[in-house]
Scaffold this motif. Structure first.
Motif: not given
Length: 295
Positions: A50-52, A76-77, A80-82, A124-127
């Motif tokens: 992921g990323f920050i 995200c692009e 490949f995160l949705e 799928q992406c959580n935060f």
């Protein structure tokens, strides 16, 4: 008092009342205490997948909000995160209100979820949103006393370098190298021996002829929001600023070196390899940044 008497308070137990301030975080839109256990050992957060995104909030307002929204979408692009139904202002506000903060340093972790190890089964992406109150109400000039080049670590000039990845191992090790050598920060080269960035910031230099340079994104540096904003401000104020690769020699001969990131703003380097540096542009940029956000 008689010699054998006992003080009537001798058996009284004194209790200290401790007030614990509970800090809230926002996990996928729901508030939790920071001490809550919200991850399992199987969560993909452990993969650094992921990323920050980090930024300042002044007087309830996210600084350069649109630029941060754009970088979140771009990250995200690339990864490949949705990320569905995410509103930056709304999710940050939940944490600010819960913690009664008007000024804060905010960090958001975005990470892939689901099963799979090195081949994830979903995009799928959580935060997770967290905010810290450090009593800062405007950008001000930070100084870094001494800085030098990392001799142990370099950064690859790959497009993934533009992402503020959840994995900060390279920068942790470079920071430890700096600490061991009694520097306050270290500058990383890429594999082409061109200047890339510092451990948590983008790098700008002013040459003796007044020309300003910062490494281009194809050097592998992080695509910092503060870097982007500083480029805009310098161009708007008629400075000659170029995104181009430059060498160690140009860094050593610079009249001024300053670093930028979204939470600290501008950091002026006092000395590079014991050479005393100026801070004229850095001082002006702090003023321009606060003017830009209405402070």
């Amino acid at each position: 008092m008689h010699g054998g008497s006992t003080c009537k308070f001798s058996n009284l137990r004194l209790h200290r009342i401790v007030f614990v301030v509970m800090i809230y975080i926002n996990f996928n839109g729901s508030l939790h205490f920071k001490t809550d256990v919200i991850f399992t050992s199987q969560n993909r957060f452990a993969f650094g997948d992921g990323f920050i995104e980090s930024f300042r909030v002044f007087n309830d307002k996210i600084t350069f909000e649109t630029l941060h929204e754009n970088r979140i979408k771009a990250s995200c692009e690339v990864l490949f995160l949705e990320l569905e139904k995410f509103n930056l202002e709304e999710e940050v506000s939940k944490v600010l209100i819960a913690n009664k903060l008007k000024n804060a340093r905010v960090r958001i972790h975005f990470f892939r979820v689901g099963n799979g190890r090195y081949l994830p089964e979903t995009n799928q992406c959580n935060f997770l949103v967290e905010a810290e109150d450090d009593n800062v109400q405007a950008f001000h000039l930070h100084t870094i006393e001494t800085i030098s080049l990392s001799k142990q670590y370099f950064k690859a000039s790959h497009s993934l370098g533009n992402i503020k990845s959840s994995s900060a191992l390279l920068f942790v090790l470079a920071a430890k190298e700096a600490n061991k050598n009694t520097w306050n920060d270290a500058i990383l080269l890429n594999e082409n021996k061109a200047i890339c960035e510092a451990t948590s910031s983008n790098v700008f230099i002013r040459k003796s002829d007044g020309l300003l340079l910062t490494p281009p994104l194809n050097s592998g540096c992080v695509a910092g929001v503060m870097r982007q904003k500083v480029l805009q401000l310098l161009q708007q104020n008629s400075y000659q600023i170029y995104e181009q690769n430059f060498t160690v020699s140009e860094l050593e001969n610079a009249a001024e070196i300053f670093l930028t990131n979204a939470t600290k703003g501008i950091q002026s380097v006092v000395k590079f390899n014991n050479k005393k540096l100026e801070n004229n542009i850095a001082i002006e940029l702090v003023s321009l940044l606060n003017k830009e956000i209405g402070l």
